[in-house]
Design an enzyme around this catalytic site. Structure first.
Site, PDB file in Angstrom:
ATOM      1  N   HIS A   1      -2.053   5.823   5.907  1.00 28.46           N
ATOM      2  CA  HIS A   1      -0.593   5.583   7.110  1.00 28.46           C
ATOM      3  C   HIS A   1      -0.623   7.357   6.011  1.00 28.46           C
ATOM      4  O   HIS A   1      -1.471   7.623   5.198  1.00 28.46           O
ATOM      5  CB  HIS A   1       0.520   5.063   5.448  1.00 28.46           C
ATOM      6  CG  HIS A   1       0.557   3.832   6.204  1.00 28.46           C
ATOM      7  ND1 HIS A   1       0.374   3.093   7.287  1.00 28.46           N
ATOM      8  CD2 HIS A   1       0.350   2.391   5.217  1.00 28.46           C
ATOM      9  CE1 HIS A   1       0.440   1.519   6.960  1.00 28.46           C
ATOM     10  NE2 HIS A   1       0.028   1.176   5.626  1.00 28.46           N
TER      11      HIS A   1
ATOM     12  N   HIS B   1      10.158   0.696   2.308  1.00 34.31           N
ATOM     13  CA  HIS B   1       9.660   1.383   1.542  1.00 34.31           C
ATOM     14  C   HIS B   1      10.120   2.228   0.227  1.00 34.31           C
ATOM     15  O   HIS B   1       9.832   2.282  -0.968  1.00 34.31           O
ATOM     16  CB  HIS B   1       8.705   2.127   2.312  1.00 34.31           C
ATOM     17  CG  HIS B   1       7.914   2.433   3.030  1.00 34.31           C
ATOM     18  ND1 HIS B   1       8.763   1.371   4.547  1.00 34.31           N
ATOM     19  CD2 HIS B   1       7.064   0.904   3.568  1.00 34.31           C
ATOM     20  CE1 HIS B   1       7.877   0.861   5.650  1.00 34.31           C
ATOM     21  NE2 HIS B   1       7.267   0.830   4.550  1.00 34.31           N
TER      22      HIS B   1
ATOM     23  N   ASP C   1      -4.466  -2.944  11.342  1.00 39.89           N
ATOM     24  CA  ASP C   1      -5.965  -2.876  10.044  1.00 39.89           C
ATOM     25  C   ASP C   1      -6.902  -2.064  11.261  1.00 39.89           C
ATOM     26  O   ASP C   1      -6.661  -3.271  12.811  1.00 39.89           O
ATOM     27  CB  ASP C   1      -5.719  -4.243   9.431  1.00 39.89           C
ATOM     28  CG  ASP C   1      -5.158  -3.239   8.388  1.00 39.89           C
ATOM     29  OD1 ASP C   1      -4.624  -2.775   8.155  1.00 39.89           O
ATOM     30  OD2 ASP C   1      -4.345  -4.240   7.602  1.00 39.89           O
TER      31      ASP C   1
ATOM     32  N   CYS D   1       0.633  -0.991  -0.151  1.00 41.24           N
ATOM     33  CA  CYS D   1       0.140   0.163   0.497  1.00 41.24           C
ATOM     34  C   CYS D   1       0.873   1.112  -0.009  1.00 41.24           C
ATOM     35  O   CYS D   1       0.845   1.729  -0.982  1.00 41.24           O
ATOM     36  CB  CYS D   1      -1.109  -0.129   1.332  1.00 41.24           C
ATOM     37  SG  CYS D   1      -0.140  -0.442   2.643  1.00 41.24           S
TER      38      CYS D   1
END
Ligand code: NAD
Length: 388
Positions: A263, A237, A215, A184
């Protein structure tokens, strides 16, 4: 022409001639169908292995499309998620082939159509939505079933040697045997950085991922009262973006904070001299980028991720999902050649439409990523009756 009947989509029934032709096509291996140019006539049959947070969303997004259907979803055992699969009419399979485990479903009153091997045998492609790091074991199963496969961002790029985001490298994934839809966070970074890179020709980026701790459906993760830096620096990332757009030079840090909603990325991008952009033209560029929403934190009274998620619930997609990357207009500023901005990512859903586009790439049915994105998003909007 449609091959399935679906009350939410209002598809038509087949005539007998269409049905006979359809059966003929189905009996031909998909690579031959492709060679004969028949593939556009065929509904791609998609197996979902793992019907959790991502799996149930991918299943809905596929169910919304006219050129694909859910051939089945797997659960490891009988649990509340089986109810959803049955309610949606998705054939339910066991994640394993073991008879004892398959029998557990009927003991709890769920009809189970078989094990994973049975599901793979009737599918063209499998979307693996199992928890991260289950990939290596599942990959062996997909390879022995000789089926195309898509993993998620919890797996490493090395598992497949190929990764995917719609805007960065759709063409590179055309007709591939298997790939990985990036996480994501990486999807979010690609959405806004790729158009900037394409304009500028080069880009150096430093960013910090402020990550949700868990989550909403997770009870076992944290922290709940701390800020937890990811002490492996730089974080993965940035380098993950380079698996889909290696030309972007990017480093990242990450911290987990006590929230479940989204995020947030804090991004500093150095543009090359002579880029010709202004803050306004960058905002315009993102306005023209699919799956990006820009709103003004002060004027639109949407200052935090709480209001962003409230706005997402107003949109009306199931689960209150936000497939778009959210940018605060008043948090974007170009100072000489350095661009500062924040963006927010709905971690449970920004990758969902990307999986649909990725299926079209692997199956070789749509070369143009923008056309696939438009088709995917339009179908999802119709499915949830969001189009006026
Ligand atoms: P999840 O735990 O919500 O769901 C995983 C499902 O797979 C569960 O139903 C579980 O029972 C089932 N499962 C367990 N072992 C399995 C196996 N060996 N084979 C098949 N299924 C199995 O996880 P999730 O959040 O949906 O994550 C799935 C993948 O998507 C991971 O790679 C994750 O990193 C990635 N991802 C998650 C998010 C997110 O925010 N949740 C966002 C982007 C990508």
């Amino acid at each position: 022409m449609h091959y399935t009947t679906h009350p939410e989509r209002g598809d038509s029934l087949l005539t007998l001639t269409e049905f006979a032709r359809f059966i003929g096509i189905l009996q031909t291996p998909i690579n031959q169908r492709q060679r004969h140019g028949d593939l556009k006539m065929v509904t791609i049959k998609v197996a979902i292995n793992g019907f959790g947070t991502i799996g149930k969303r991918v299943a809905d997004a596929i169910d919304a499309q006219e050129d694909m259907k859910v051939s089945g979803v797997t659960k490891t055992g009988p649990s509340f998620g089986c109810e959803l699969a049955i309610k949606k009419g998705f054939p339910l399979y066991c994640t394993f082939d073991d008879e004892d485990r398959i029998d557990q479903f009927s003991k709890q009153g769920y009809s189970c159509a078989g094990g994973l091997s049975d599901l793979l045998a009737i599918s063209d492609v499998v979307v693996d939505c199992s928890p991260g790091k289950s990939g290596a074991e599942n990959l062996e199963k997909y390879q022995s079933a000789d089926i195309k496969y898509i993993f998620q961002g919890g797996e490493k790029h090395e598992l497949t040697g190929l990764s995917y985001t719609s805007s960065a490298n759709h063409m590179e994934n055309m007709n591939a045997k298997g790939t990985r839809v990036v996480s994501c966070n990486t999807t979010g970074l690609s959405r806004t950085l790729v158009p900037l890179f394409e304009h500028c020709g080069s880009l150096k980026v430093e960013c910090t991922m402020i990550r949700r701790a868990a989550d909403p459906g997770d009870s076992g993760k944290g922290p709940i009262n701390a800020i937890k830096p990811v002490l492996k620096v730089p974080s993965h990332h940035g380098s993950d973006v380079m698996t889909v757009k290696p030309e972007i030079e990017i480093n990242s840090l990450a911290v987990a904070v006590s929230t479940t909603l989204m995020h947030v990325h804090s991004i500093v991008a150095d543009l090359p001299e002579g880029h010709g952009l202004t803050t306004e033209s960058i905002l315009q560029m993102w306005t023209n980028t699919p799956r990006v929403i820009i709103m003004n934190g002060a004027e639109d009274r949407i200052p935090t991720t709480a209001e962003v998620m409230e706005m997402a619930r107003d949109i009306g997609r199931k689960w209150g999902d936000l497939h778009e990357i959210f940018i605060w207009e008043d948090g974007v500023k170009l100072v000489e050649d350095r661009l500062y901005y924040f963006q927010a990512i709905h971690q449970e859903s920004d990758v969902i439409p990307e999986n649909v586009d990725c299926i079209r790439a692997l199956m070789g049915v749509e070369k143009d990523w923008r056309k696939s994105v438009a088709k995917t998003d339009d179908s999802i909007s119709r499915y949830y009756s969001l189009l006026s």
